[in-house]
Write an enzyme that holds these catalytic residues in place. Structure first.
Site, mmCIF file in Angstrom:
data_model
loop_
_atom_site.group_PDB
_atom_site.id
_atom_site.type_symbol
_atom_site.label_atom_id
_atom_site.label_comp_id
_atom_site.label_asym_id
_atom_site.label_seq_id
_atom_site.Cartn_x
_atom_site.Cartn_y
_atom_site.Cartn_z
ATOM 1 N N ASN A 1 -10.502 -2.881 -6.512
ATOM 2 C CA ASN A 1 -9.669 -1.950 -7.299
ATOM 3 C C ASN A 1 -10.280 -1.579 -8.652
ATOM 4 O OD1 ASN A 1 -6.413 -3.158 -6.125
ATOM 5 N ND2 ASN A 1 -7.643 -1.447 -5.411
ATOM 6 N N ASP B 1 0.838 -1.202 0.000
ATOM 7 C CA ASP B 1 0.000 0.000 0.000
ATOM 8 C C ASP B 1 0.875 1.253 0.000
ATOM 9 O OD1 ASP B 1 -2.267 1.518 0.052
ATOM 10 O OD2 ASP B 1 -2.740 1.156 2.160
HETATM 11 C C1 FPP Z 1 -1.574 0.387 -3.418
HETATM 12 O O1 FPP Z 1 -1.181 1.677 -3.650
HETATM 13 C C2 FPP Z 1 -1.093 -0.581 -4.374
HETATM 14 C C3 FPP Z 1 -1.853 -1.263 -5.296
HETATM 15 C C4 FPP Z 1 -3.024 -0.716 -5.979
HETATM 16 C C5 FPP Z 1 -1.511 -2.649 -5.614
HETATM 17 C C6 FPP Z 1 -0.059 -2.951 -5.827
HETATM 18 C C7 FPP Z 1 0.380 -2.785 -7.228
HETATM 19 C C8 FPP Z 1 1.673 -2.737 -7.579
HETATM 20 C C9 FPP Z 1 2.787 -2.856 -6.623
HETATM 21 C C10 FPP Z 1 2.032 -2.512 -8.998
HETATM 22 C C11 FPP Z 1 2.194 -3.681 -9.875
HETATM 23 C C12 FPP Z 1 2.173 -5.062 -9.306
HETATM 24 C C13 FPP Z 1 2.824 -6.111 -9.864
HETATM 25 C C14 FPP Z 1 2.689 -7.493 -9.301
HETATM 26 C C15 FPP Z 1 3.686 -5.937 -11.035
HETATM 27 P P1 FPP Z 1 -2.311 2.779 -3.654
HETATM 28 O O2 FPP Z 1 -2.494 3.232 -5.061
HETATM 29 O O3 FPP Z 1 -3.553 2.284 -2.994
HETATM 30 O O4 FPP Z 1 -1.638 3.878 -2.766
HETATM 31 P P2 FPP Z 1 -2.371 5.043 -1.957
HETATM 32 O O5 FPP Z 1 -3.168 4.396 -0.878
HETATM 33 O O6 FPP Z 1 -1.214 5.833 -1.443
HETATM 34 O O7 FPP Z 1 -3.202 5.826 -2.939
#
Ligand code: FPP
Length: 244
Positions: free
Chosen positions: A70, A22
């Site tokens: 998501n 996250d």
């Molecule tokens: C949360 O950050 C992360 C995700 C939406 C999922 C994880 C995705 C990756 C690490 C990218 C690609 C994955 C692979 C396996 C290649 P957020 O956008 O919710 O962060 P925030 O809460 O700060 O907005």
């Protein structure tokens, strides 16, 4: 053969680590960059973490890459995440295979694009005999939906007489989960300071140690991983025998 742990030589290693990655968005915002840049760096952190876990001798790593919730994000962000996933699957399969890592995807494939499903099949197939570590990537995954689906399948089996309700126990329910072939997580890490499970491995994390760390996911590295494992090990030492 698993390699000897690095950095944490005398530490009791968790067999299975699960991670809620996250903070990509906040990492990008802090740097006045688009969210996509945060996700790109997040994908780099995935590479680093897989390598670090393998080098330390962790046997199972499960990462939450895309939840069933998501899809509610803006379409361009969903496209960015799916694009990164395509790149990751195309690029990393060979490397995972060379590192003797087995790839598995958990989640509902019905919602995924056909080419992604194909890449998943290829990746799972190419790495199926690997033995150093199992990397499970949760994609279009939601724990409550997983439990609902398990209950539905069990109910159908009971209805048609293939199963006796008295045979339903924890083990049998576990056997109806996506994770049926892998042990439950010992350690669950969430980055970015949030302290929630967000519908990730709810059934499987019944006995997991939960560690919430403040760093955003793109900053996660081997040192952060080693610190989390040390914390896990010190809790193990303090609490002695586990319940499971
Ligand atoms: C949360 O950050 C992360 C995700 C939406 C999922 C994880 C995705 C990756 C690490 C990218 C690609 C994955 C692979 C396996 C290649 P957020 O956008 O919710 O962060 P925030 O809460 O700060 O907005």
């Amino acid at each position: 053969m698993l390699e000897a742990p690095v950095d944490i030589a005398d530490t009791k290693l968790p067999r299975h680590i699960a991670i809620i990655m996250d903070g990509n968005g906040r990492w990008a915002k802090q740097r006045h960059l688009p969210r996509a840049a945060g996700h790109r760096e997040g994908a780099e952190a995935v590479r680093r973490t897989v390598t670090a876990c393998r080098e330390m001798g962790i046997q199972y790593l499960t990462i939450y890459a895309f939840s069933s919730e998501n899809w509610k994000r803006p379409a361009d962000e969903v496209d960015d995440l799916m694009g990164l996933l395509r790149i990751y699957l195309r690029r990393e399969i060979k490397e995972l295979d060379e590192k003797n890592v087995r790839l598995r995807i958990i989640g509902d494939r019905r919602g995924l694009a056909e080419d992604i499903c194909q890449l998943i099949d290829e990746g799972e197939n190419a790495t199926k005999d690997n033995t150093a570590m199992v990397l499970s990537v949760a994609l279009n995954y939601g724990s409550q939906a997983e439990i609902v689906e398990a209950v539905r399948r069990i109910a159908k089996a009971v209805k048609c007489g293939d199963m006796d309700p008295d045979d339903i126990d924890e083990k049998m329910i576990s056997n109806h989960m996506y994770t049926k072939d892998i042990p439950d997580p010992d350690l669950l890490i969430r980055t970015s300071g949030e302290q929630r499970l967000s519908n990730f491995l709810l059934w499987q994390s019944a006995y997991a140690e939960l560690i919430f760390i403040d760093e955003y996911w793109p900053d996660f590295d081997k040192k952060a991983l080693a610190t989390a494992i040390d914390t896990y090990a010190s809790r193990e030492r303090r609490f002695g025998a586990r319940e499971n």
